[in-house]
Design an enzyme around this catalytic site. Structure first.
Site, PDB file in Angstrom:
ATOM      1  N   GLY A 135       7.353  -4.912  -1.893  1.00  0.00           N
ATOM      2  CA  GLY A 135       6.103  -4.868  -2.633  1.00  0.00           C
ATOM      3  C   GLY A 135       6.226  -3.999  -3.861  1.00  0.00           C
ATOM      4  N   SER A 136       5.562  -4.405  -4.939  1.00  0.00           N
ATOM      5  CA  SER A 136       5.588  -3.666  -6.198  1.00  0.00           C
ATOM      6  C   SER A 136       4.165  -3.287  -6.579  1.00  0.00           C
ATOM      7  CB  SER A 136       6.217  -4.532  -7.293  1.00  0.00           C
ATOM      8  OG  SER A 136       6.295  -3.832  -8.515  1.00  0.00           O
TER       9      SER A 136
END
Length: 488
Positions: free
Chosen positions: A144-145
């Site tokens: 996830g970013s």
């Protein structure tokens, strides 16, 4: 920092060519034998110098077509022997599929993937018959970013080494509960123009919320491999926080509260994060992960394909099942030429960031779809909003904490789930699928549950996670206990 483990991949193109020549039967062998005899017969030399036959041209064309297709498009012989097909299917079933979750970076639009996660978790409970089912039970790797990195830590972080701290519904509720504290009521752009700084109050709130959520937990305290990017100003390059690296050495283990702040530290919105590993050996000055990797799907896939220690039986993308959650393509009504031609640099700041992030995420989606080739529809699912009827949209929607913006994004999330799924097509742009995003997530939940059940009957475990020993004081004294982990 994540280090990629490379291993040569053995090509099967030669086997395909040999199979084709073999299908041509003795013709090829007979021709070769005749050619050898002709060379011993001087009267036949003129024959050897003649133009190739039509059959030879055709065979050469088919061979080069196979080679081209194999290396450009992942071609596999479409007509293998029936017996071999059964054996190959059995072997593939024994290998199973590695299940990957990837969540794009963004701001308030994070409500959209949060709602998709909540629906998926509900579907998993329904299909498995387990009311306590969680996202972390069914995925092997999560990346996830930005806000997606925070969601990843929420869904896979654990205080007891057994169950995740948060449910999927907690993800989007985190945004709606804390929006005004994080972004302020006046709007980030107005605060920047008025005071010259729009990030001090939001940073303090983010630091407080992350500390309350994760306390002293570190990357080692996640249930499965996680990958969370940021951009390191100290080294002027991307930095990828990885559980696998944290378990190898404390020099790559960081506190989850700081990891979450780092991946969401969007310049101008939140302050950069000066951080160091738990042993103080690795230092980083981090800004938002979206600058380095707005769509971390490719990083997650690469991690699995080159990590034979934890995923020993993976041979290629056909052994993966990937869910990628995007922020949505919502800016389809703005940017009229007569209006934007008058913009100054300050007006372009937010739109340029959105265009850059969304464009990079879409490019990764296209590349991943191409990599999956013929198994794209069965092994790769991308969920995001494809426009909306609830606009018009502001370029500041990712930093607007107002009730009207939150309510609009909640409506878009529901609309997104009802929309037809949109797939990236090899060299063909986008294609609208027959199934809605609701139906895609239902189908995916069924596949995840089926894979989970099959793992109990396989000869060897599909994954071999290196384990972290949980300690009651939540400190980071961990070791490899040599346990091969089946799915929880």
């Amino acid at each position: 920092m994540h280090r990629v483990r490379n291993k040569p991949v053995k090509s099967t193109a030669t086997a395909s060519v040999k199979h084709l020549i073999k299908q041509r039967g003795g013709d090829g062998a007979t021709a070769a034998s005749k050619s050898a005899n002709d060379y011993n017969n001087n009267d036949s030399l003129l024959t050897d110098m003649q133009e190739p036959s039509i059959d030879t041209d055709k065979l050469s064309y088919e061979i080069f077509s196979i080679l081209e297709s194999k290396f450009l498009f992942g071609y596999d012989d479409s007509k293998p022997e029936p017996a071999n097909s059964v054996v190959a299917g059995s072997i593939k079933n024994q290998r199973g599929k590695i299940c990957i979750l990837s969540i794009d970076g963004g701001g308030m639009r994070g409500i959209l993937p949060g709602k998709a996660l909540a629906y998926l978790e509900h579907a998993l409970k329904s299909k498995s018959g387990d009311p306590n089912a969680r996202i972390a039970d069914y995925f092997d790797v999560a990346a996830g970013s930005g806000i997606g990195g925070i969601y990843t830590a929420m869904l896979f972080g654990s205080r007891d080494g057994n169950r995740p701290i948060f449910k999927a519904d907690d993800t989007w509720q985190f945004l709606t509960r804390n929006a005004k504290g994080l972004y302020g009521g006046a709007g980030i752009l107005k605060r920047v123009l008025r005071t010259g700084s729009g990030c001090c109050s939001g940073t303090a709130k983010l630091k407080k919320v992350m500390k309350e959520s994760f306390s002293e937990l570190t990357l080692k305290d996640t249930l499965k491999p996680v990958l969370i990017p940021c951009y390191d100003l100290k080294s002027s390059g991307p930095f990828l926080f990885s559980r696998a690296d944290a378990l190898e050495t404390d020099g790559y283990d960081f506190r989850l509260s700081e990891v979450c702040r780092a991946t969401w530290a969007e310049p101008g919105v939140f302050e950069p994060v000066e951080m160091k590993s738990v042993d103080g050996q690795t230092k980083c000055v981090a800004v938002g992960g979206g600058l380095a990797m707005s769509n971390p799907t490719a990083a997650a896939i690469t991690h699995v394909l080159h990590n034979k220690q934890e995923f020993p039986f993976v041979r290629g993308v056909e052994d993966l099942l990937v869910l990628s959650l995007g922020m949505g393509q919502l800016l389809d009504v703005s940017y009229e030429y007569d209006r934007i031609i008058k913009w100054k640099a300050k007006h372009w700041a937010r739109p340029a960031a959105l265009i850059s992030n969304d464009g990079a995420a879409d490019t990764v989606d296209q590349a991943v779809a191409m990599a999956f080739g013929h198994c794209r529809s069965s092994n790769y699912v991308r969920i995001q909003a494809n426009g909306s009827n609830l606009g018009p949209w502001s370029p500041n929607m990712d930093t607007d904490p107002s009730g009207s913006n939150v309510n609009m994004l909640m409506g878009v999330a529901e609309e997104m789930l009802k929309q037809k799924n949109v797939e990236s097509v090899l060299f063909g742009g986008k294609r609208i699928d027959e199934q809605s995003n609701f139906e895609k997530l239902d189908w995916l939940a069924g596949e995840l549950v089926l894979e989970h059940q099959r793992r109990n009957s396989r000869i060897a475990p599909t994954v071999a996670f290196k384990q972290s020993v949980h300690r009651a004081d939540q400190k980071t004294s961990d070791k490899d206990i040599g346990v091969t982990a089946r799915e929880r």
